[in-house]
Design a protein around this motif. Structure first.
Motif, PDB file in Angstrom:
ATOM      1  N   LYS A  41       0.825  -1.204   0.000  1.00  0.00           N
ATOM      2  CA  LYS A  41       0.000   0.000   0.000  1.00  0.00           C
ATOM      3  C   LYS A  41       0.862   1.258   0.000  1.00  0.00           C
ATOM      4  N   MET A  42       1.938   1.230   0.777  1.00  0.00           N
ATOM      5  CA  MET A  42       2.814   2.393   0.835  1.00  0.00           C
ATOM      6  C   MET A  42       3.504   2.619  -0.512  1.00  0.00           C
ATOM      7  N   GLU A  43       3.937   1.519  -1.154  1.00  0.00           N
ATOM      8  CA  GLU A  43       4.561   1.669  -2.469  1.00  0.00           C
ATOM      9  C   GLU A  43       3.574   2.235  -3.485  1.00  0.00           C
ATOM     10  N   ALA A  44       2.323   1.719  -3.480  1.00  0.00           N
ATOM     11  CA  ALA A  44       1.322   2.263  -4.403  1.00  0.00           C
ATOM     12  C   ALA A  44       1.038   3.732  -4.112  1.00  0.00           C
ATOM     13  N   PHE A  45       0.995   4.076  -2.829  1.00  0.00           N
ATOM     14  CA  PHE A  45       0.769   5.473  -2.468  1.00  0.00           C
ATOM     15  C   PHE A  45       1.916   6.358  -2.949  1.00  0.00           C
ATOM     16  N   VAL A  46       3.146   5.883  -2.786  1.00  0.00           N
ATOM     17  CA  VAL A  46       4.308   6.667  -3.223  1.00  0.00           C
ATOM     18  C   VAL A  46       4.306   6.821  -4.733  1.00  0.00           C
ATOM     19  N   GLU A  47       3.988   5.730  -5.454  1.00  0.00           N
ATOM     20  CA  GLU A  47       3.937   5.829  -6.907  1.00  0.00           C
ATOM     21  C   GLU A  47       2.871   6.818  -7.371  1.00  0.00           C
ATOM     22  N   GLU A  48       1.712   6.760  -6.715  1.00  0.00           N
ATOM     23  CA  GLU A  48       0.645   7.704  -7.085  1.00  0.00           C
ATOM     24  C   GLU A  48       1.070   9.142  -6.839  1.00  0.00           C
ATOM     25  N   LYS A  49       1.721   9.368  -5.715  1.00  0.00           N
ATOM     26  CA  LYS A  49       2.183  10.731  -5.420  1.00  0.00           C
ATOM     27  C   LYS A  49       3.270  11.163  -6.400  1.00  0.00           C
ATOM     28  N   GLU A  50       4.132  10.224  -6.805  1.00  0.00           N
ATOM     29  CA  GLU A  50       5.159  10.573  -7.797  1.00  0.00           C
ATOM     30  C   GLU A  50       4.518  10.952  -9.127  1.00  0.00           C
ATOM     31  N   LYS A  51       3.473  10.189  -9.529  1.00  0.00           N
ATOM     32  CA  LYS A  51       2.770  10.540 -10.764  1.00  0.00           C
ATOM     33  C   LYS A  51       2.132  11.922 -10.660  1.00  0.00           C
ATOM     34  N   GLU A  52       1.536  12.200  -9.495  1.00  0.00           N
ATOM     35  CA  GLU A  52       0.945  13.524  -9.308  1.00  0.00           C
ATOM     36  C   GLU A  52       1.994  14.623  -9.387  1.00  0.00           C
ATOM     37  N   VAL A  53       3.174  14.358  -8.827  1.00  0.00           N
ATOM     38  CA  VAL A  53       4.243  15.362  -8.871  1.00  0.00           C
ATOM     39  C   VAL A  53       4.717  15.579 -10.304  1.00  0.00           C
ATOM     40  N   LEU A  54       4.880  14.466 -11.064  1.00  0.00           N
ATOM     41  CA  LEU A  54       5.298  14.598 -12.460  1.00  0.00           C
ATOM     42  C   LEU A  54       4.257  15.341 -13.287  1.00  0.00           C
ATOM     43  N   GLN A  55       2.979  14.999 -13.050  1.00  0.00           N
ATOM     44  CA  GLN A  55       1.922  15.699 -13.777  1.00  0.00           C
ATOM     45  C   GLN A  55       1.902  17.182 -13.427  1.00  0.00           C
ATOM     46  N   LEU A  56       2.117  17.470 -12.157  1.00  0.00           N
ATOM     47  CA  LEU A  56       2.153  18.874 -11.741  1.00  0.00           C
ATOM     48  C   LEU A  56       3.345  19.598 -12.366  1.00  0.00           C
ATOM     49  N   GLN A  57       4.469  18.888 -12.480  1.00  0.00           N
ATOM     50  CA  GLN A  57       5.633  19.504 -13.128  1.00  0.00           C
ATOM     51  C   GLN A  57       5.359  19.787 -14.601  1.00  0.00           C
ATOM     52  N   GLU A  58       4.639  18.845 -15.289  1.00  0.00           N
ATOM     53  CA  GLU A  58       4.287  19.090 -16.687  1.00  0.00           C
ATOM     54  C   GLU A  58       3.318  20.257 -16.822  1.00  0.00           C
ATOM     55  N   GLU A  59       2.372  20.310 -15.883  1.00  0.00           N
ATOM     56  CA  GLU A  59       1.418  21.415 -15.943  1.00  0.00           C
ATOM     57  C   GLU A  59       2.070  22.740 -15.581  1.00  0.00           C
ATOM     58  N   ALA A  60       3.128  22.685 -14.790  1.00  0.00           N
ATOM     59  CA  ALA A  60       3.794  23.920 -14.387  1.00  0.00           C
ATOM     60  C   ALA A  60       4.491  24.603 -15.549  1.00  0.00           C
ATOM     61  N   LYS A  61       4.752  23.841 -16.614  1.00  0.00           N
ATOM     62  CA  LYS A  61       5.396  24.457 -17.790  1.00  0.00           C
ATOM     63  C   LYS A  61       4.476  25.473 -18.460  1.00  0.00           C
ATOM     64  N   ASN A  62       3.165  25.287 -18.310  1.00  0.00           N
ATOM     65  CA  ASN A  62       2.197  26.196 -18.917  1.00  0.00           C
ATOM     66  C   ASN A  62       1.685  27.254 -17.949  1.00  0.00           C
ATOM     67  N   PHE A  63       2.258  27.318 -16.780  1.00  0.00           N
ATOM     68  CA  PHE A  63       1.821  28.330 -15.829  1.00  0.00           C
ATOM     69  C   PHE A  63       2.232  29.715 -16.312  1.00  0.00           C
ATOM     70  N   ILE A  64       1.484  30.705 -15.897  1.00  0.00           N
ATOM     71  CA  ILE A  64       1.811  32.097 -16.229  1.00  0.00           C
ATOM     72  C   ILE A  64       2.734  32.646 -15.156  1.00  0.00           C
ATOM     73  N   THR A  65       3.881  33.084 -15.572  1.00  0.00           N
ATOM     74  CA  THR A  65       4.861  33.653 -14.650  1.00  0.00           C
ATOM     75  C   THR A  65       5.169  35.090 -15.059  1.00  0.00           C
ATOM     76  N   LEU A  66       6.004  35.718 -14.303  1.00  0.00           N
ATOM     77  CA  LEU A  66       6.376  37.100 -14.634  1.00  0.00           C
ATOM     78  C   LEU A  66       7.163  37.187 -15.939  1.00  0.00           C
ATOM     79  N   GLU A  67       7.886  36.097 -16.245  1.00  0.00           N
ATOM     80  CA  GLU A  67       8.690  36.136 -17.457  1.00  0.00           C
ATOM     81  C   GLU A  67       7.836  36.034 -18.724  1.00  0.00           C
ATOM     82  N   ASN A  68       6.787  35.202 -18.700  1.00  0.00           N
ATOM     83  CA  ASN A  68       5.977  35.019 -19.902  1.00  0.00           C
ATOM     84  C   ASN A  68       4.633  35.718 -19.814  1.00  0.00           C
TER      85      ASN A  68
END
Length: 218
Positions: free
Chosen positions: A159-186
């Motif tokens: 269960k802990m391994e599945a939970f960690v994998e799910e959280k890692e996927k969420e982090v990766l997805q959030l990192q991909e979505e962060a590329k399209n975030f609006i920042t001061l530079e863009n």
């Protein structure tokens, strides 16, 4: 107080003995108020008398008891009683065994002694067999408990391994979505892109999700 009063009950006592016991003084026969029944007693209150004025408002409270100390004392008393009961049982068994041996020895019956030894040997064998069965049962129970604990630990690990994998996927997805975030530079580029590509969200759809009506941007 009552035993003393019982001892002081009058009886057939001769007058010279009473005179010797009372010491020097007037003879009992010359004292009309004296009687063996008139036993001196301390004055005591009856149950119907009111309490003394100095003790009217007194409330008797039990002495305070420390809970931790009470638990320790109770546990020590319990252990003390267990030890005493075990010692009494052991001594009782020894006394009974000695009495039995003395009775058998006094009877002088070799057959009874042999029968007794045979039965004791059988009893020892039966006790050993039952002890072995009990130890085997306890060993199996311990192994079963260990197996269950291991299964529970493995299940929790999965269960802990599945939970960690799910959280890692969420982090990766959030990192991909962060590329399209609006920042001061863009920020400026995003504003220009929105102005160049206007979108009209004022439309109506049917039950199948198709656009049936759209307003024109002014």
């Amino acid at each position: 107080m009552l035993p003393a009063l019982r001892r002081c009950r009058p009886g057939p006592v001769p007058l010279p003995a009473l005179a010797a016991a009372l010491g020097p003084g007037p003879f009992p026969a010359l004292c009309p108020g004296w009687s063996p029944r008139a036993v001196p007693a301390r004055g005591r209150k009856s149950r119907h008398d009111p309490p003394a004025k100095s003790k009217v408002g007194r409330v008797k409270l039990p002495p305070p008891v420390d809970p931790e100390e009470l638990l320790v004392v109770l546990e020590r008393y319990r252990q003390h009683r267990l030890v005493l009961n075990a010692l009494r049982a052991e001594f009782r068994a020894e006394v009974l065994q000695k009495k039995r041996e003395e009775r058998l020895a006094a009877a002088g019956s070799l057959e009874e002694q042999e029968e007794h030894r045979r039965l004791m040997a059988w009893n020892d064998e039966e006790n050993a067999r039952q002890r072995a069965r009990r130890e085997e049962r306890l060993r199996k129970q311990e192994e079963e408990e260990k197996r269950k604990k291991l299964e529970i630990a493995e299940k929790q690990a999965r269960k802990m391994e599945a939970f960690v994998e799910e959280k890692e996927k969420e982090v990766l997805q959030l990192q991909e979505e962060a590329k399209n975030f609006i920042t001061l530079e863009n920020l400026e580029a995003r504003i220009e892109e929105c102005l160049d590509n206007p979108r009209n969200y004022n439309f109506a759809i049917d039950k199948d999700g198709r656009i049936v009506k759209r307003t024109v941007l002014s």
